[in-house]
Scaffold this active site. Structure first.
Site, PDB file in Angstrom:
ATOM      1  N   ASN A  59      39.947 -26.108   8.575  1.00  0.00           N
ATOM      2  CA  ASN A  59      39.724 -25.415   7.308  1.00  0.00           C
ATOM      3  C   ASN A  59      40.958 -24.715   6.760  1.00  0.00           C
ATOM      4  OD1 ASN A  59      38.903 -24.095   9.806  1.00  0.00           O
ATOM      5  ND2 ASN A  59      38.577 -22.264   8.577  1.00  0.00           N
ATOM      6  N   GLN A  89      34.368 -28.998   6.739  1.00  0.00           N
ATOM      7  CA  GLN A  89      35.429 -29.166   5.735  1.00  0.00           C
ATOM      8  C   GLN A  89      35.687 -30.632   5.406  1.00  0.00           C
ATOM      9  OE1 GLN A  89      37.060 -26.854   3.995  1.00  0.00           O
ATOM     10  NE2 GLN A  89      36.159 -25.091   5.028  1.00  0.00           N
ATOM     11  N   SER A 146      27.840 -28.190   5.825  1.00  0.00           N
ATOM     12  CA  SER A 146      27.381 -27.002   5.090  1.00  0.00           C
ATOM     13  C   SER A 146      27.355 -27.292   3.598  1.00  0.00           C
ATOM     14  CB  SER A 146      28.352 -25.855   5.375  1.00  0.00           C
ATOM     15  OG  SER A 146      28.044 -24.735   4.581  1.00  0.00           O
ATOM     16  N   GLY A 147      26.262 -26.907   2.931  1.00  0.00           N
ATOM     17  CA  GLY A 147      26.099 -27.217   1.517  1.00  0.00           C
ATOM     18  C   GLY A 147      27.100 -26.540   0.598  1.00  0.00           C
ATOM     19  N   THR A 156       9.224 -22.771   7.717  1.00  0.00           N
ATOM     20  CA  THR A 156       8.917 -23.602   6.537  1.00  0.00           C
ATOM     21  C   THR A 156      10.211 -23.994   5.836  1.00  0.00           C
ATOM     22  OG1 THR A 156       6.819 -22.490   6.350  1.00  0.00           O
ATOM     23  CG2 THR A 156       7.580 -23.664   4.381  1.00  0.00           C
ATOM     24  N   CYS A 185      36.111 -16.061   6.178  1.00  0.00           N
ATOM     25  CA  CYS A 185      35.442 -15.098   7.061  1.00  0.00           C
ATOM     26  C   CYS A 185      36.453 -14.186   7.714  1.00  0.00           C
ATOM     27  CB  CYS A 185      34.663 -15.825   8.147  1.00  0.00           C
ATOM     28  SG  CYS A 185      34.144 -17.416   7.652  1.00  0.00           S
TER      29      CYS A 185
HETATM   30  N1  PLP Z   1      33.125 -24.537  10.080  1.00  0.00           N
HETATM   31  C1  PLP Z   1      34.175 -24.630   9.260  1.00  0.00           C
HETATM   32  C2  PLP Z   1      35.288 -25.572   9.591  1.00  0.00           C
HETATM   33  C3  PLP Z   1      34.233 -23.847   8.105  1.00  0.00           C
HETATM   34  O1  PLP Z   1      35.291 -23.938   7.300  1.00  0.00           O
HETATM   35  C4  PLP Z   1      33.170 -22.968   7.829  1.00  0.00           C
HETATM   36  C5  PLP Z   1      33.215 -22.080   6.651  1.00  0.00           C
HETATM   37  O2  PLP Z   1      34.267 -21.665   6.202  1.00  0.00           O
HETATM   38  C6  PLP Z   1      32.084 -22.928   8.712  1.00  0.00           C
HETATM   39  C7  PLP Z   1      32.101 -23.730   9.826  1.00  0.00           C
HETATM   40  C8  PLP Z   1      30.916 -22.045   8.475  1.00  0.00           C
HETATM   41  O3  PLP Z   1      30.110 -22.560   7.455  1.00  0.00           O
HETATM   42  P1  PLP Z   1      29.047 -21.606   6.710  1.00  0.00           P
HETATM   43  O4  PLP Z   1      29.842 -20.729   5.795  1.00  0.00           O
HETATM   44  O5  PLP Z   1      28.158 -22.536   5.979  1.00  0.00           O
HETATM   45  O6  PLP Z   1      28.354 -20.844   7.768  1.00  0.00           O
END
Ligand code: PLP
Length: 395
Positions: free
Chosen positions: A153, A181, A201-202, A239, A327
């Site tokens: 990422n 990613q 991830s959406g 659900t 994050c």
């Molecule tokens: N894995 C990777 C490589 C990511 O870049 C991210 C989010 O930045 C995640 C996992 C986590 O995804 P989510 O934000 O949907 O929890």
């Protein structure tokens, strides 16, 4: 002229109108519970299973191999903890991952270490490619799961997953890949990758936040995530979030449709890279070869200044970038990914990630190229490190 340029698509993406259109009827009209036996429930159940099949088709999987979750982090946690739990029952108490995984994987592995698992964190080379020999050395019949991301990422490195999966399988370990990613940026086919589990991830592919999925190959058993009703084949009770699942199905189809356009995204990225590297004391972080890097990813180190200051001043000009993963970007610690590639602390602190998409235009790139160089000059004029280096005739 001022404009708004969003170059932080690795953090999250703009929600696409087509995705919202697909979701809307499931808020207003088709709000049934897929588990209900009556007409309203059946209508929802049919849509749910169609969405699962549409998503599976985008990944080269079968519908029954797709499980819905709330996000990429949940999928990562489930895959690794679920594989570890069943592995332990067979005496497999070892996990292999890499030093450059997302924290959803790294912190999961750290939690498992506290729970008695041994974890090998394999290193990467200067471009972020995992050391496959280290995997070969560490792996044994005690290894429950190998967890390596499809693409990073922060620096966009595309890892040799198919090769690693073969090594994992030769030792009876499961192969998991975090493709959060990769999906939408490069082709992702679970059979070609040879993986047992894959997370997505959406919100990285233009849905609202709150939906993810885990591919679990048929025949592969991992511990259930949520005990409850029989939803998600009894593995993740609760659900189903049908409007978001419908949005994810549309977003996946759009992601596959736009793959041919990613070559143009890479061209824009390359222009940005070539121009930015003309600024003195800058360097490229991550892979040199374009085909080994996500098309929208660019990570540049600007020496003698802080990435956070660059990103704040760019924000004031209407340009969104980041200094690492979203994050972790609130923390002032240098990126664990850059440090793992051997980038020194000072350069890691001065690094900025640009992540563009097929919505990015040539004018957006021009705008970044107009606004960024004066920001760098201004920050260097204020930088004690820069003055010291000049006074010492180092630059
Ligand atoms: N894995 C990777 C490589 C990511 O870049 C991210 C989010 O930045 C995640 C996992 C986590 O995804 P989510 O934000 O949907 O929890």
């Amino acid at each position: 002229m001022s404009r708004f340029v969003y170059a932080d698509n690795a953090a999250t993406t703009a929600v696409k109108p087509e995705v919202i259109s697909e979701m809307m009827p499931y808020f207003t009209d088709k709000w049934g519970n897929p588990s209900s036996l009556h007409k309203k429930g059946r209508e929802a159940a049919i849509a749910l299973e169609e969405a699962r099949a549409r998503i599976a088709a985008c990944l080269g999987a079968e519908a029954k191999e797709i499980y819905f979750t709330s996000c990429g982090s949940e999928s990562d946690n489930w895959a690794i903890k679920g594989a570890a739990a069943l592995g332990r029952a067979k005496g497999k108490t070892h996990i292999i991952t890499s030093k450059i995984e997302h924290h959803a994987v790294l912190h999961t592995c750290e939690a498992l270490e506290k729970d008695g698992f041994e974890v090998t964190y394999v290193g990467v080379d200067a471009e972020g490619f995992v050391n496959v020999d280290e995997i070969k050395t560490a792996i044994s019949d005690k290894t429950a799961v190998v967890a390596i991301m499809t693409a990073n990422n922060e620096i966009g490195t595309i890892e040799p997953i198919a090769e690693i999966a073969k090594i994992a399988h030769a030792h009876g370990a499961l192969m998991f890949t975090d493709a959060v990613q990769a999906v939408g940026n490069i082709p992702v086919d679970v059979r070609a990758l040879g993986v047992d589990m894959l997370a997505l991830s959406g919100h990285k592919i233009h849905t609202p936040k709150g939906i993810g999925a885990l591919y679990i190959k048929k025949g592969v058993r991992i511990r259930n995530l949520i005990d409850g009703g029989g939803q998600e084949r009894g593995k993740r009770g609760g659900t189903e979030n049908l409007p978001y699942i419908m949005g994810l199905a549309r977003a996946m189809e759009l992601a596959v449709e736009r793959l041919p356009k990613m070559a143009e995204v890479a061209r824009l990225r390359d222009r940005l890279r070539d121009e930015l590297l003309k600024i003195p004391h800058t360097s490229l972080n991550g892979p040199r070869a374009d085909e080994k890097r996500l098309p929208g990813n660019l990570n540049i180190g600007f020496e003698y200044i802080e990435g956070e200051s660059i990103s704040l001043l760019l924000d004031a000009e209407g340009i969104c970038v980041s200094t690492g993963s979203a994050c972790a970007s609130a923390s002032l610690d240098p990126s664990h990914v850059l440090l793992a590639t051997g980038v020194p602390h000072e350069r890691a602190h001065g690094s900025v990630r640009f992540s563009i998409s097929d919505d990015t235009t040539a004018e957006d790139i021009d705008y970044i190229l107009e606004k960024l160089p004066p920001v760098i000059t201004r920050l260097r004029e204020m930088s004690p490190l820069y003055s010291e280096a000049k006074a010492a005739h180092l630059i």
